[in-house]
Scaffold this motif. Structure first.
Motif, short mmCIF file in Angstrom:
data_model
loop_
_atom_site.label_atom_id
_atom_site.label_comp_id
_atom_site.label_asym_id
_atom_site.label_seq_id
_atom_site.Cartn_x
_atom_site.Cartn_y
_atom_site.Cartn_z
N LYS A 72 -66.31 109.52 -30.13
CA LYS A 72 -66.43 110.98 -30.03
C LYS A 72 -65.29 111.69 -30.74
O LYS A 72 -65.06 112.89 -30.52
N ILE A 320 -60.48 121.73 -28.72
CA ILE A 320 -61.49 121.71 -27.66
C ILE A 320 -62.88 121.84 -28.28
O ILE A 320 -63.05 122.44 -29.34
N ARG A 321 -63.87 121.25 -27.57
CA ARG A 321 -65.25 121.30 -28.06
C ARG A 321 -66.20 121.48 -26.88
O ARG A 321 -65.91 121.02 -25.77
N GLN A 322 -67.30 122.13 -27.15
CA GLN A 322 -68.40 122.17 -26.20
C GLN A 322 -69.70 122.05 -26.97
O GLN A 322 -69.98 122.83 -27.88
N ASP A 365 -71.68 118.83 -22.96
CA ASP A 365 -70.53 117.95 -23.03
C ASP A 365 -69.30 118.78 -23.38
O ASP A 365 -69.27 119.42 -24.45
N ASN A 366 -68.32 118.81 -22.48
CA ASN A 366 -67.07 119.55 -22.69
C ASN A 366 -65.95 118.56 -22.99
O ASN A 366 -65.73 117.61 -22.23
N GLN A 367 -65.24 118.78 -24.09
CA GLN A 367 -64.20 117.84 -24.51
C GLN A 367 -62.90 118.56 -24.83
O GLN A 367 -62.91 119.70 -25.31
N GLN A 369 -59.37 117.27 -26.94
CA GLN A 369 -58.71 116.19 -27.69
C GLN A 369 -57.26 116.58 -27.94
O GLN A 369 -56.97 117.67 -28.44
N LEU A 382 -58.65 111.72 -25.52
CA LEU A 382 -59.87 112.51 -25.35
C LEU A 382 -60.26 112.52 -23.89
O LEU A 382 -60.39 111.46 -23.27
N GLY A 384 -63.07 114.48 -21.04
CA GLY A 384 -64.27 115.30 -21.03
C GLY A 384 -65.04 115.25 -19.73
O GLY A 384 -64.84 114.37 -18.90
N ASP A 386 -69.22 115.83 -18.76
CA ASP A 386 -70.56 116.15 -19.26
C ASP A 386 -71.55 116.22 -18.10
O ASP A 386 -71.31 115.68 -17.01
#
Length: 714
Positions: A72, A320-322, A365-367, A369, A382, A384, A386
């Motif tokens: 990921k 950050i990612r979503q 999915d919330n991440q 890094q 990482l 997260g 989800d």
């Protein structure tokens, strides 16, 4: 009565030519111009854009450099301590792939075609384990499924396909121990790109498609892509069409500094195929009697999805990612099945069935890094959370069809009434929440990958025909540890251990809830990716053990039991290359030794999975001279012998299938035709229609399939 088709989890017993069906319960940095876009060469010189921002893929022709499916994170494949195969966009185009199953036919460790020709579903195994119901992902998010409400994949809408081998629950939650298949959607590109294409083929196939991408209204921070397709086609079976309408828009919004971007991805498809794609079995083999009937045999499905991928990089340390997606499926399956032949051989008795599925799902999915150093140690951390939720209603009706006249073979000539949907009416809601943490630790040449995850799953089923709902809760911890060493010459040996779990929803004949199925794998391998050559060679040895495997109940028909433990041991070898001289090649070999080591059929080998598989595809385009722009492609697929039933009483024969292609870039002959290319592809060139038997029921492979295409890129 034909046997039901087994599945890896107890969502449903799916129909393959059966006269009855029982549902057990559900589960369930961008470039500035075309040169900088990492373009690849296809179709004798025409160019196609790179993967697009945020795709998680980096490829060069047939060779994959990185794919985030394994971690990921943006990690080169040589650093991932697990086997990963990638089917690139150029491979899809050179072979003119028409289905997900077809796309995976040259991938090591993957078995397609165990159920013969069946366009209703993309059916395949990884390292001997079924992954259709719980191992297919789209852009990193699970494609949640129902009984017959399973997403159908249009390869023209894909940028590539990544196959992560072995247990992967540490990042993705409940799933098959064989691995996962991640589908990467086409995304907007920086450089303008447009193409239109028409195709014709045997079985009355007519298809038109288009793809367009680039900056919107000249704004480099707003990118678009829209991909579409329409097809009208028949197949080897009169009751099974292959019609499709597909549209997939995408939009990317990003900041001037490229630290923030949002990509919106959508799709709508209207698909019609057949409800029964089998032949009536007689004396343990398929006869020439088609089991379905065009008068009552369409499988109509409308599917749609919309979601987004958001990323914001605060600095070189924190990102950050979503990723989120909502999906809906309406599936209406009508089928007719032959039950038995009359004593005088003049008629065949038949039954009907209808399945109506309505599915809604959401996945997010919330991440976060974090990249940092502790002295000489480099960390990529990482974390997260989800969440997946699926709500599906499944209705089933069973009925009787008029007898088939075996003298006149009056398929489609009689009215066949639809049965009432009063056999099954079940609504199921399933939710899964997972928390995971992974650290990729690099010290000089050493890469240590450690990860852990905890999942909570809740499921409720409401049978509208009874008053007793069922509930089931499961939770599980998954982990992975891997170690790689990077030599300067491109060789990277690795070793890893990983685990998985799969919630098994449903009950046995006695009403007892099934326990979760758990898997664990040890893998050792080596990867070779030299810096001065566009080549990748991967080899892996592995052992996988899965507990609490489902099997057909030998006493109570149409129910299942958990028979114990299955072990899969094997070896895989893969090589891919794309050279400037116009040569592309992918080769794969798989050896698989499977055994039921606990429970029912102790010591036997699961059916339909060959011990040996080999494949080779090569494509060459002439680079100069009178034949400049002329391309040739050829492939061979070998499937070794496999058992036809789980008691190992008879075998499927080994087979060799040949594929071929011929292409020409018309712009090489006349500059006025720049961007125009023609291509012909033949799958199963010598029309070998072998039988494939699985769990004691037999199917037939698809015959020769020839498609000609004319494409204009501009």
């Amino acid at each position: 009565m034909s046997p039901v088709r087994p599945v890896s989890r107890a969502f449903a017993v799916a129909l393959l030519g059966c006269t009855c069906l029982t549902v057990i319960g559900p589960v369930t940095a961008s470039a500035q111009d075309a040169i900088e876009l990492d373009t690849v060469t296809v179709d004798a010189g025409a160019s196609t854009p790179g993967e697009g921002e945020g795709s998680g893929l980096e490829t060069d022709g047939y060779v994959a450099k990185s794919a985030d499916v394994g971690t990921k994170t943006d990690t080169p494949l040589k650093k991932v301590p697990q086997s990963i195969s990638v089917v690139t966009r150029q491979q899809l185009e050179d072979r003119n792939v028409q289905s997900l199953s077809e796309a995976l036919t040259y991938t090591p460790g993957v078995r397609v075609g165990a159920f013969g020709f069946d366009p209703r579903f993309d059916s395949f195994y990884i390292r001997g384990f079924d992954v259709v119901y719980n191992g297919v992902y789209r852009d990193g998010l699970r494609e949640l499924t129902g009984n017959f409400s399973i997403f159908k994949t249009e390869p023209y809408g894909l940028q590539g396909i990544s196959v992560l081998k072995g247990p992967s629950s540490v990042l993705y939650g409940g799933g098959s121990p064989g691995g996962i298949v991640n589908l990467t959607s086409k995304r907007p590109t920086d450089a303008p790109f447009r193409e239109i294409e028409t195709q014709i083929g045997n079985n009355g196939r007519v298809q038109a498609q288009f793809d367009a991408s680039g900056p919107l209204a000249g704004n480099d921070n707003v990118l678009y892509r829209i991909t579409g397709l329409a097809r009208d086609a028949d197949t080897d079976l009169a009751s099974v069409p292959d019609d499709r309408t597909f549209i997939a828009p995408a939009l990317t919004l990003r900041s001037d500094d490229r630290n923030t971007h949002l990509t919106i991805l959508g799709e709508y498809a209207d698909i019609t195929t057949g409800g029964n794609a089998t032949y009536f079995n007689q004396n343990g083999r398929p006869s020439n009697l088609e089991s379905g009937d065009p008068a009552f045999g369409d499988f109509d499905q409308q599917q749609g999805r919309v979601g987004y991928e958001f990323e914001h990089r605060f600095n070189d340390t924190l990102t950050i990612r979503q990723n989120l997606r909502y999906a809906h499926i309406d599936a209406d399956v009508k089928y007719t099945s032959i039950g038995a032949l009359s004593a005088d051989g003049l008629t065949a008795s038949r039954s009907t069935g209808r399945i109506v599925d309505d599915l809604d799902s959401i996945a997010v999915d919330n991440q976060a890094q974090v990249s940092f150093d502790t002295g000489p140690v480099v960390h990529t951390l990482l974390g997260g959370v989800d969440y997946n939720h699926v709500d599906v209603n499944d209705k089933i009706g069973l009925g009787v069809a008029p007898d088939l006249n075996l003298v006149t073979l009056n398929y489609g000539a009689q009215a066949i009434p639809s049965p009432t949907l009063d056999f099954v009416d079940t609504t199921t809601r399933q939710s899964q929440t997972g928390v995971y943490l992974q650290d990729q630790i690099e010290v000089d040449r050493v890469v240590l990958t450690l990860g852990g995850r905890y999942d909570w799953l809740s499921q409720k089923a409401f049978n509208q025909l009874s008053v007793s709902p069922s509930e089931q809760d499961d939770e599980n911890f998954s982990g992975r540890a891997g170690l790689s060493y990077l030599f300067d010459n491109g060789i990277s040996p690795y070793v890893s251990y990983s685990t998985s779990f799969a919630p098994v929803i449903g009950n046995s004949f006695t009403g007892a809830a099934f326990d979760p199925s758990e898997g664990k794998q040890e893998e050792v391998g080596v990867k070779y990716a030299p810096s001065d050559l566009n080549l990748a060679v991967n080899a892996a040895l592995f052992r996988i053990r899965q507990t609490n495997v489902l099997a057909s109940d030998p006493i109570n028909a149409n129910f299942q039991i958990q028979r114990g433990e299955v072990e899969s041991r094997g070896f895989e070898l893969e090589a891919t290359t794309s050279l400037l001289a116009g040569l592309n090649l992918t080769a794969a070999y798989t050896y698989l030794d499977m055994e039921i080591i606990e429970g029912d059929n102790l010591g036997k080998v699961p059916s339909g999975i060959p011990a040996n598989q080999f494949s080779l595809w090569s494509d060459y385009t002439v680079q100069s001279g009178a034949a400049d722009g002329l391309g040739f492609g050829a492939g061979v697929r070998y499937l070794g012998k496999s058992w036809g039933d789980d008691t190992n009483t008879f075998r499927n024969d080994a087979r060799i299938l040949i594929d071929a292609s011929l292409s020409y870039d018309l712009g090489k002959a006349n500059p006025k035709f720049e961007g125009v290319s023609a291509q012909i592809n033949a799958k199963n060139l010598f029309d070998k229609r072998a039988d494939s038997c699985q769990a004691g029921y037999c199917y037939r492979d698809e015959g020769r399939n020839v498609i000609g295409s004319l494409r204009y890129r501009f």
